[in-house]
Design a protein around this motif. Structure first.
Motif, short mmCIF file in Angstrom:
data_model
loop_
_atom_site.label_atom_id
_atom_site.label_comp_id
_atom_site.label_asym_id
_atom_site.label_seq_id
_atom_site.Cartn_x
_atom_site.Cartn_y
_atom_site.Cartn_z
N LEU A 169 8.18 14.35 -2.68
CA LEU A 169 6.93 13.61 -2.58
C LEU A 169 6.85 12.55 -3.67
O LEU A 169 7.11 12.82 -4.84
CB LEU A 169 5.75 14.59 -2.73
CG LEU A 169 4.35 13.99 -2.69
CD1 LEU A 169 4.04 13.42 -1.32
CD2 LEU A 169 3.32 15.05 -3.08
N THR A 170 6.50 11.34 -3.27
CA THR A 170 6.31 10.27 -4.25
C THR A 170 4.84 9.85 -4.37
O THR A 170 4.38 9.54 -5.46
CB THR A 170 7.17 9.03 -3.92
OG1 THR A 170 6.93 8.64 -2.56
CG2 THR A 170 8.65 9.35 -4.08
N SER A 171 4.11 9.86 -3.25
CA SER A 171 2.68 9.54 -3.32
C SER A 171 1.95 10.08 -2.10
O SER A 171 2.55 10.26 -1.03
CB SER A 171 2.46 8.02 -3.43
OG SER A 171 2.87 7.38 -2.23
N VAL A 172 0.66 10.34 -2.29
CA VAL A 172 -0.20 10.76 -1.18
C VAL A 172 -1.08 9.57 -0.82
O VAL A 172 -1.94 9.16 -1.61
CB VAL A 172 -1.07 11.98 -1.57
CG1 VAL A 172 -2.01 12.36 -0.42
CG2 VAL A 172 -0.19 13.16 -1.96
N LEU A 173 -0.88 9.01 0.37
CA LEU A 173 -1.63 7.83 0.79
C LEU A 173 -2.99 8.22 1.35
O LEU A 173 -4.00 7.57 1.06
CB LEU A 173 -0.84 7.05 1.83
CG LEU A 173 0.55 6.57 1.39
CD1 LEU A 173 1.24 5.83 2.53
CD2 LEU A 173 0.45 5.68 0.16
#
Length: 413
Positions: A47-51
């Protein structure tokens, strides 16, 4: 390079699952309905970001969450988390064609875990003590742990120092720390062969710091006080590295369910008995035959019975129930039975129970899949499933315990 994913559901290990070209992708620390970006490698992605976050996403309880590899679900709202764990058991039963209403999950409170396995390794920068990052060999040093009893967390510095004293290898090793009525019991595995000077220094440290015992690869190095736990009214001096349920509350819940179910039984068999967490409680009302493959555990059970008062007779047998399960003819001498096998379950033993006339059976399991398999065998042998109760004692992990209670109607002659 990161790509965009929409999380469809949670997998059995708590990872979010997204559909993608080439097959499903497993993304830890995500929730159903979320839109995220993640760096993909084959069927897994970091995971890199939660949009777009799920309304069920909450702030984690620990600063080490997502790094240390211990917890998978601290970001999941509590009631939804508990329902997901309950459904893990329900889905496993359904997959084996077992129709049964699964009870509400018995929850686990934070700060209650009494047995923790740390990883340790000596580095140029000093001694590392912590947990291994998921899918990695990297040890993440920890400064807090909201699942563990406070006494363990408060002892992190001295446990790290003790790890340095017993370390005789450049490789990673393990340190199992158990909270007992006598103090902390520390069992070290794979730290290398201790020299005499190391033994002396480590022993002096244990004495000075008030620890109950230090053992290395099963050998007791020093034992100022015998580590003791309570199974009901009975005090048990547990051997080094002995198996215990992770939390005392979960153990008591399981024992209560089993005890009520078997309360009418005069003779009970306890299979995979360990140190006696069921047997010694059941012996308050029933004569118990305890079967266990581990000799030190069985010896601890026997000693506890002999020093306890007011119990019915408890006898034991050392026996590998995977290779040599009790036969149905042997089982027919009992009117109650409990079995609590390791994660692999008890397939061969279940086949013998299914053929037996034992009227009351309690099945305890830490693996819904093997529990469902074993229950299917028992049901096909004529047993009726009365209840299944899931119990959480591995907080924020995908693991769930369950107690299934069964009865077999008397055969008409």
């Amino acid at each position: 390079m990161s790509a965009r994913f929409i999380i469809a559901r949670l997998g059995s290990q708590g990872d979010g699952i997204a559909g993608a070209e080439g097959g499903e992708v497993f993304i830890p620390f995500t929730l159903p309905g979320e839109t995220v970006t993640a760096a993909r490698q084959k069927d897994r992605a970091a995971l890199t970001s939660v949009l777009e976050a799920s309304p069920l996403r909450i702030d984690p309880a620990c600063r080490h969450f997502t790094e240390c590899g211990g917890c998978a679900l601290q970001h999941f709202e509590a009631e939804a988390y508990r329902q997901w764990k309950r459904e893990r058991v329900a889905h496993a039963l359904k997959a084996k064609g077992i129709a049964c209403e699964v009870e509400t999950l018995v929850p686990c409170a934070p700060h209650t875990r009494r047995r923790v396995v740390f990883s340790a390794r000596r580095t140029e920068g000093g001694m590392l003590l912590g947990f291994v990052r998921a899918l990695s060999s990297e040890i993440i040093p920890i400064e807090e742990c909201p699942i563990s009893l406070p006494v363990i967390v408060a002892s992190l510095d001295r446990l790290r120092r003790l790890a340095g004293l017993v370390c005789a290898t450049p490789k990673a090793f393990h340190m199992t720390v158990t909270v007992t009525a006598s103090g902390l019991d520390v069992a070290v595995q794979d730290a290398g062969k201790l020299g005499e000077n190391q033994r002396r220094i480590a022993s002096n440290f244990v004495l000075a710091e008030g620890l109950a015992r230090l053992s290395v690869d099963g050998e007791v190095i020093v034992e100022p006080r015998k580590p003791v736990v309570q199974f009901g009214s009975v005090a048990v001096a547990v051997p080094p590295g002995a198996f215990l349920q992770a939390t005392e509350a979960a153990e008591q819940t399981m024992a209560s369910l089993v005890g009520r179910h078997l309360s009418r039984a005069k003779k009970v068999a306890d299979l995979f008995a360990g140190c006696g967490s069921f047997a010694l409680r059941l012996a308050a009302k029933s004569e118990v035959y305890a079967v266990e493959g581990d000799a030190p555990a069985l010896a601890a059970l026997d000693r506890a019975f002999r020093f306890a008062g007011g119990l019915k007779r408890v006898t034991g047998e050392r026996r590998d129930l995977f290779r040599r399960p009790l036969t149905f003819k042997e089982l027919n001498g009992f009117d109650g039975l409990v079995f609590d096998p390791p994660r692999a379950g008890a397939e061969e033993q279940s086949k013998q129970i299914a053929r037996s006339d034992v009227p009351l059976v309690a099945a305890v399991s830490c693996n819904p899949v093997t529990l469902a398999r074993d229950l299917r065998i028992l049901l096909d042998g004529g047993y009726q499933l009365k209840s299944v109760t899931p119990i959480d004692q591995f907080l924020w992990s995908p693991h769930v315990e369950a107690v299934a209670l069964l009865e077999k109607p008397k055969r008409r002659r």
